[in-house]
Design a protein around this motif. Structure first.
Motif, short mmCIF file in Angstrom:
data_model
loop_
_atom_site.label_atom_id
_atom_site.label_comp_id
_atom_site.label_asym_id
_atom_site.label_seq_id
_atom_site.Cartn_x
_atom_site.Cartn_y
_atom_site.Cartn_z
N UNK A 15 0.84 -1.19 0.00
CA UNK A 15 0.00 0.00 0.00
C UNK A 15 0.88 1.25 0.00
N UNK A 16 0.32 2.35 -0.48
CA UNK A 16 1.07 3.61 -0.49
C UNK A 16 1.35 4.04 0.95
N UNK A 17 2.53 4.59 1.21
CA UNK A 17 2.91 4.92 2.59
C UNK A 17 2.39 6.28 3.07
N UNK A 18 1.34 6.80 2.44
CA UNK A 18 0.83 8.12 2.81
C UNK A 18 -0.58 7.98 3.39
N UNK A 19 -0.86 8.77 4.42
CA UNK A 19 -2.19 8.75 5.02
C UNK A 19 -3.02 9.88 4.42
N UNK A 20 -4.32 9.75 4.53
CA UNK A 20 -5.26 10.78 4.10
C UNK A 20 -5.20 11.10 2.61
N UNK A 21 -4.92 10.11 1.78
CA UNK A 21 -4.95 10.33 0.33
C UNK A 21 -6.39 10.18 -0.16
N UNK A 22 -6.78 11.00 -1.14
CA UNK A 22 -8.12 10.80 -1.70
C UNK A 22 -8.18 9.45 -2.41
N UNK A 23 -9.36 8.83 -2.46
CA UNK A 23 -9.45 7.49 -3.05
C UNK A 23 -9.11 7.45 -4.54
N UNK A 24 -9.25 8.57 -5.23
CA UNK A 24 -8.98 8.59 -6.67
C UNK A 24 -7.60 9.16 -7.02
N UNK A 25 -6.68 9.17 -6.03
CA UNK A 25 -5.34 9.71 -6.31
C UNK A 25 -4.67 8.88 -7.41
N UNK A 26 -3.96 9.56 -8.30
CA UNK A 26 -3.27 8.90 -9.41
C UNK A 26 -1.90 8.44 -8.93
N UNK A 27 -1.61 7.14 -9.12
CA UNK A 27 -0.28 6.63 -8.81
C UNK A 27 0.44 6.32 -10.12
N UNK A 28 1.55 6.98 -10.34
CA UNK A 28 2.38 6.75 -11.52
C UNK A 28 3.41 5.69 -11.14
N UNK A 29 3.22 4.45 -11.61
CA UNK A 29 4.16 3.37 -11.32
C UNK A 29 5.24 3.38 -12.40
N UNK A 30 6.40 3.88 -12.02
CA UNK A 30 7.51 4.02 -12.96
C UNK A 30 8.28 2.70 -13.00
N UNK A 31 8.50 2.20 -14.21
CA UNK A 31 9.26 0.97 -14.41
C UNK A 31 10.60 1.31 -15.08
#
Length: 192
Positions: A15-31
Motif C-alpha cells: 500500500x502507499x505509505x501516505x495517510x489521508x490520500x483521496x481514493x482517486x489519487x493517481x499513482x504513476x508506477x515508474x518501471x
C-alpha cells in the motif's frame, strides 16, 4: 547460474505509505523501461487538465532514478508543489529456469527473493504537514526581472559572465598570420 534463465519477475504489492490520500489519487508506477515523455504527458494531463490536487510517483530498483527525474520535471513545470518522499524496501520475486535439465528428471526452477530499494513521492498542490519525515516545501517563485524557465540560462546555478572578446590573458593568446607560410606569432611570443 550460467545454465539458468530468468523467466518471471514479480513485485510485492504494497500500500502507499501516505495517510489521508483521496481514493482517486493517481499513482504513476515508474518501471525501468518506462519512457519519461509518456509518463510526463499523462501526469501533466492529470494535474492540469483534470485538475487533480495530488499525484504519487513510485518506482523500485533501477527505476528509482527515473522516478525522481519525473518528479523534478513536474515540480519545475507546475511550480508550487509540496513534496513528501518515502524510501523503503520492496521484495521482488525472480523465477529462474534451468536451461540444461538432467535427462532423467523434471525441469528445475530456482526462486530468488530480492529486497530492492523503493521510493514513493507525493506531490500536492495543497499544503502538507511540514513536520512529517521526508517533507519538502515548494521552491520559491521567481521574482520579476529574474531569469525564467524559458531563458537560455535554464538550469544554471550562477549566471554566465558577460561576453567579452578577451577570455585569455594576452600572453596566452595566439595570433595567426594570413601569409601562406604560416609565420605568425606563437603563444609565448606575445607580450603586450
Amino acid at each position: 547460474m550460467e545454465n539458468f534463465r530468468k523467466v518471471r519477475t514479480s513485485e510485492e504489492e504494497m500500500p502507499l505509505p501516505f495517510t489521508d490520500l483521496p481514493p482517486d489519487v493517481v499513482e504513476m508506477k515508474v518501471k525501468e523501461g518506462s519512457k519519461i515523455r509518456n509518463l510526463m504527458n499523462f501526469a501533466m494531463a492529470q494535474m492540469e487538465l483534470k485538475g487533480r490536487r495530488q499525484i504519487v510517483f513510485s518506482g523500485c530498483g533501477r527505476a528509482v532514478t527515473k522516478t525522481i527525474t519525473c518528479v523534478e520535471i513536474m515540480k519545475r513545470k507546475l511550480g508550487g508543489l509540496h513534496q513528501v518522499t518515502k524510501v523503503r524496501y520492496k521484495t521482488v520475486l525472480e523465477v529462474w529456469e534451468n536451461q540444461d535439465p538432467p535427462p532423467d528428471g523434471p525441469t528445475q526452477n530456482l526462486t530468488v527473493h530480492k529486497n530492492v530499494p523503493s521510493i514513493c513521492i507525493l506531490l500536492s498542490r495543497d499544503p502538507l504537514d511540514p513536520n512529517q519525515m521526508g517533507y519538502q516545501p515548494p521552491e520559491p517563485r521567481h521574482e520579476a526581472g529574474e531569469d525564467t524557465a524559458g531563458s537560455s540560462t535554464k538550469g544554471l546555478k550562477r549566471p554566465l559572465p558577460p561576453p567579452c572578446e578577451e577570455l585569455l590573458p594576452k600572453k596566452l593568446q595566439v595570433q595567426v598570420s594570413d601569409s601562406p607560410r604560416g609565420t605568425g606569432t606563437t603563444a609565448g611570443q606575445l607580450d603586450h
